[in-house]
Design a protein around this motif. Structure first.
Motif, PDB file in Angstrom:
ATOM      1  N   GLN A  19       0.838  -1.197   0.000  1.00  0.00           N
ATOM      2  CA  GLN A  19       0.000   0.000   0.000  1.00  0.00           C
ATOM      3  C   GLN A  19       0.874   1.248   0.000  1.00  0.00           C
ATOM      4  N   PHE A  20       0.685   2.075  -1.021  1.00  0.00           N
ATOM      5  CA  PHE A  20       1.392   3.353  -1.110  1.00  0.00           C
ATOM      6  C   PHE A  20       0.381   4.490  -1.094  1.00  0.00           C
ATOM      7  N   ASN A  21       0.796   5.611  -0.537  1.00  0.00           N
ATOM      8  CA  ASN A  21      -0.058   6.801  -0.522  1.00  0.00           C
ATOM      9  C   ASN A  21       0.748   8.037  -0.867  1.00  0.00           C
ATOM     10  N   LYS A  22       0.006   9.068  -1.288  1.00  0.00           N
ATOM     11  CA  LYS A  22       0.641  10.365  -1.543  1.00  0.00           C
ATOM     12  C   LYS A  22       0.729  11.173  -0.269  1.00  0.00           C
ATOM     13  N   ASP A  23      -0.240  10.942   0.609  1.00  0.00           N
ATOM     14  CA  ASP A  23      -0.406  11.806   1.768  1.00  0.00           C
ATOM     15  C   ASP A  23      -0.768  10.935   2.968  1.00  0.00           C
ATOM     16  N   LYS A  24      -0.398  11.400   4.137  1.00  0.00           N
ATOM     17  CA  LYS A  24      -0.744  10.632   5.341  1.00  0.00           C
ATOM     18  C   LYS A  24      -2.244  10.599   5.589  1.00  0.00           C
ATOM     19  N   LYS A  25      -2.938  11.615   5.092  1.00  0.00           N
ATOM     20  CA  LYS A  25      -4.390  11.626   5.233  1.00  0.00           C
ATOM     21  C   LYS A  25      -5.007  11.052   3.965  1.00  0.00           C
ATOM     22  N   PHE A  26      -5.394   9.801   4.045  1.00  0.00           N
ATOM     23  CA  PHE A  26      -6.031   9.185   2.881  1.00  0.00           C
ATOM     24  C   PHE A  26      -7.378   8.603   3.307  1.00  0.00           C
ATOM     25  N   SER A  27      -8.223   8.383   2.328  1.00  0.00           N
ATOM     26  CA  SER A  27      -9.565   7.860   2.623  1.00  0.00           C
ATOM     27  C   SER A  27      -9.503   6.368   2.916  1.00  0.00           C
ATOM     28  N   MET A  28     -10.196   5.963   3.961  1.00  0.00           N
ATOM     29  CA  MET A  28     -10.239   4.549   4.318  1.00  0.00           C
ATOM     30  C   MET A  28     -11.590   4.283   4.970  1.00  0.00           C
ATOM     31  N   TYR A  29     -12.328   3.336   4.407  1.00  0.00           N
ATOM     32  CA  TYR A  29     -13.675   3.046   4.907  1.00  0.00           C
ATOM     33  C   TYR A  29     -13.672   1.673   5.579  1.00  0.00           C
ATOM     34  N   GLN A  30     -13.112   1.676   6.776  1.00  0.00           N
ATOM     35  CA  GLN A  30     -12.876   0.406   7.471  1.00  0.00           C
ATOM     36  C   GLN A  30     -14.163  -0.368   7.737  1.00  0.00           C
ATOM     37  N   GLU A  31     -15.217   0.374   8.027  1.00  0.00           N
ATOM     38  CA  GLU A  31     -16.460  -0.313   8.399  1.00  0.00           C
ATOM     39  C   GLU A  31     -16.990  -1.172   7.255  1.00  0.00           C
ATOM     40  N   GLU A  32     -16.569  -0.838   6.031  1.00  0.00           N
ATOM     41  CA  GLU A  32     -17.061  -1.595   4.879  1.00  0.00           C
ATOM     42  C   GLU A  32     -16.511  -3.017   4.834  1.00  0.00           C
ATOM     43  N   VAL A  33     -15.381  -3.221   5.430  1.00  0.00           N
ATOM     44  CA  VAL A  33     -14.815  -4.576   5.429  1.00  0.00           C
ATOM     45  C   VAL A  33     -14.917  -5.237   6.795  1.00  0.00           C
ATOM     46  N   MET A  34     -15.492  -4.506   7.756  1.00  0.00           N
ATOM     47  CA  MET A  34     -15.697  -5.107   9.078  1.00  0.00           C
ATOM     48  C   MET A  34     -17.089  -5.704   9.103  1.00  0.00           C
ATOM     49  N   VAL A  35     -17.241  -6.783   8.408  1.00  0.00           N
ATOM     50  CA  VAL A  35     -18.549  -7.390   8.222  1.00  0.00           C
ATOM     51  C   VAL A  35     -18.977  -8.146   9.469  1.00  0.00           C
ATOM     52  N   PRO A  36     -20.274  -8.391   9.605  1.00  0.00           N
ATOM     53  CA  PRO A  36     -20.745  -9.181  10.750  1.00  0.00           C
ATOM     54  C   PRO A  36     -20.084 -10.541  10.785  1.00  0.00           C
ATOM     55  N   MET A  37     -19.923 -11.027  11.955  1.00  0.00           N
ATOM     56  CA  MET A  37     -19.197 -12.285  12.136  1.00  0.00           C
ATOM     57  C   MET A  37     -19.865 -13.433  11.403  1.00  0.00           C
ATOM     58  N   GLY A  38     -21.180 -13.385  11.282  1.00  0.00           N
ATOM     59  CA  GLY A  38     -21.885 -14.479  10.626  1.00  0.00           C
ATOM     60  C   GLY A  38     -21.293 -14.794   9.264  1.00  0.00           C
ATOM     61  N   ASP A  39     -21.252 -13.783   8.421  1.00  0.00           N
ATOM     62  CA  ASP A  39     -20.723 -13.997   7.077  1.00  0.00           C
ATOM     63  C   ASP A  39     -19.258 -14.362   7.117  1.00  0.00           C
ATOM     64  N   TRP A  40     -18.547 -13.595   7.934  1.00  0.00           N
ATOM     65  CA  TRP A  40     -17.105 -13.769   7.970  1.00  0.00           C
ATOM     66  C   TRP A  40     -16.736 -15.158   8.488  1.00  0.00           C
ATOM     67  N   ALA A  41     -17.477 -15.579   9.512  1.00  0.00           N
ATOM     68  CA  ALA A  41     -17.181 -16.882  10.101  1.00  0.00           C
ATOM     69  C   ALA A  41     -17.412 -17.992   9.093  1.00  0.00           C
ATOM     70  N   LYS A  42     -18.500 -17.858   8.348  1.00  0.00           N
ATOM     71  CA  LYS A  42     -18.764 -18.888   7.334  1.00  0.00           C
ATOM     72  C   LYS A  42     -17.611 -18.965   6.360  1.00  0.00           C
ATOM     73  N   THR A  43     -17.196 -17.804   5.914  1.00  0.00           N
ATOM     74  CA  THR A  43     -16.102 -17.781   4.958  1.00  0.00           C
ATOM     75  C   THR A  43     -14.852 -18.386   5.558  1.00  0.00           C
ATOM     76  N   ARG A  44     -14.539 -17.914   6.739  1.00  0.00           N
ATOM     77  CA  ARG A  44     -13.318 -18.380   7.387  1.00  0.00           C
ATOM     78  C   ARG A  44     -13.361 -19.874   7.604  1.00  0.00           C
ATOM     79  N   LEU A  45     -14.492 -20.336   8.108  1.00  0.00           N
ATOM     80  CA  LEU A  45     -14.538 -21.742   8.472  1.00  0.00           C
ATOM     81  C   LEU A  45     -14.618 -22.623   7.244  1.00  0.00           C
ATOM     82  N   ASN A  46     -15.373 -22.178   6.256  1.00  0.00           N
ATOM     83  CA  ASN A  46     -15.447 -22.998   5.056  1.00  0.00           C
ATOM     84  C   ASN A  46     -14.126 -23.011   4.329  1.00  0.00           C
TER      85      ASN A  46
END
Lengths: 284, 284
Positions: free
Chosen positions: A131-158
């Motif tokens: 990951q490279f950036n031009k500036d220390k202040k960059f856009s990041m939408y963390q909540e978009e990848v912090m999905v509910p455990m239900g989905d994530w767990a299925k993926t992880r476990l499967n």
DNA sequence: GTTCCGCATGAATCGATAG
DNA sequence: ACTATCGATTCATGCGGAA
């Protein structure tokens, strides 16, 4: 109704990038040809001249990226004469001199890596996502990848666990496998800088360099709907297709006419999407 | 009855290593103080001077390592001012100039129990395990670290050998062909260069830099019983303790008297082991 | 419709052989 | 001697057809 624009350019990205305005791209996600790989299709770049080959392209990317934007580079050095080549880490240092910030290094753990056995080496099961950036202040939408455990767990476990659980249990006492229950009991999954994805080895007309889940994750993380995603080494257009589905504008540059034509045929320059409750990324 | 010898040295490893003969160590496994980490205990090395600080020590390690030996360096660059520091990749380049071969980079994926969250960064869940060698021909005991095969093996093992035979016949042309025996009764696979270990969450009277499984894996892979394992930054002596249990001789160097004394108290200079059928690493 | 099985094939790497 | 090509090795995955 949301309208999404796709732009495809045929040619060397070092030249074609010059057609793109300054500070206009939110995310660059790409997987360039690796050194000495794909000799037949791309001509092959020798490890010794890889940095020199890449640097002017990176310069243009630095120009077109918005100050809030991010550049994610998927790459892995190959083995040469029994040693890992150093062109990737040399590239990091060179890009820093060029003005890039080296913000982070994600790991893509490839569950189904290429097989083989050698006396001095195991199979290579990971690639870098720099990951490279031009500036220390960059856009990041963390909540978009912090999905509910239900989905994530299925993926992880499967995807992960049957094999991993077996392997874990065989390592009792070494700290293996203690914390699987912790993953299960969470309601939110906190992502880390390690990504687990299998390669897609069964494509039709072409061999995708990376699975769709890879660009998808970074597009979610670093862009919002209506933003612009660029892949200067488009190849079969996986990044653009995913961006498209996620209602981002996309730009793709490809030097080989056959790939360029194939992507143009698959993806139209303007896509229309209907906004519906509940259904994300549904085509109109 | 096997006798295993432990040697512990108090002092800066740059000096203490000079007491160790040339070409006498089979494996160096260590986790040095990371730059600007452990400020309270080690005084902290600034990222800008880390390479310079480490290099003379690496020179001595190059001297004491056997030509067939391996150096595994567990390290990870920290974030400084929003960027990943580059001292680790600079160290790789510098050690190559010193004569080391950079054979491989393993990934330790830390499956941690404690998540964290920052506005511009996810939790760092991996560390580098850099493998360096003096010579292209080094000792490696791959079969010692084989892992159970994936799930598919349970149901598909028979078919696989069928598939493989067919695939092989398409390439027949000379000699015996392949060794079918490799596939019959195969229940284990060779691992990859990605290691999954949970960090140890249970706190002892010290903070271990790594779980026991980490040195254990590399000691299995790169040494046999009776070989010599060195940790020039011993700390709490995890590497030495594990080596000891696995009937390897160990050398540990530690600059802080309190750690040095603690390890000396825990581990005796000579350990005796009884050879028994079935039981590995059992203390006499 | 599920589940199971046959099968092809990957951004790999090494060592031997050929030019 | 040095480089280019080729065969051998190996494991996880998804697809498609069969049970």
């Amino acid at each position: 109704m949301i309208e999404t624009r796709n732009v495809f350019l045929l040619g060397d990205c070092e030249e074609e990038l010059k057609n793109i305005p300054d500070n206009s791209v939110d995310l660059i996600f790409t997987s360039p040809p690796y050194a000495d790989q794909r000799v037949k299709t791309y001509g092959g770049i020798h490890p010794d001249s890889y940095v020199e080959w890449f640097l002017p392209k990176a310069e243009e990317m630095l120009r077109v990226l918005k100050p809030t934007g991010t550049f994610v580079l998927n790459i892995k050095e190959k083995v040469a004469d029994g040693e890992r080549s150093t062109y990737v880490i040399e590239l990091i240092l060179a890009m820093k001199k060029q003005g890039w910030l080296w913000t982070e290094e994600f790991i893509w753990h490839k569950r189904n890596c290429y097989p083989g056995k050698w006396p001095n080496r195991f199979r290579d099961a990971w690639e870098r996502l720099l990951q490279f950036n031009k500036d220390k202040k960059f856009s990041m939408y963390q909540e978009e990848v912090m999905v509910p455990m239900g989905d994530w767990a299925k993926t992880r476990l499967n995807n992960l666990s049957e094999t991993d659980k077996i392997r874990d249990e065989s390592k009792v006492g070494s700290g293996f496998g203690k914390n699987i229950a912790n993953w299960l009991s969470r309601d939110k999954a906190f992502p880390t800088n390690v990504l687990h994805l299998a390669t897609e080895c069964n494509n039709k007309n072409h061999s995708a360099a990376f699975p769709e889940g890879l660009p998808e994750w970074f597009i979610k993380l670093f862009t919002k709907e209506g933003d612009t995603v660029l892949d200067p080494f488009m190849g079969s257009g996986t990044t653009n297709m995913v961006a498209n589905r996620m209602r981002r504008n996309s730009i793709g540059i490809e030097i080989l006419p056959e790939y360029y034509e194939m992507v143009k045929y698959k993806l139209s320059p303007v896509e229309l999407y209907l906004c519906e409750e509940g259904g994300k990324y549904e085509k109109a």
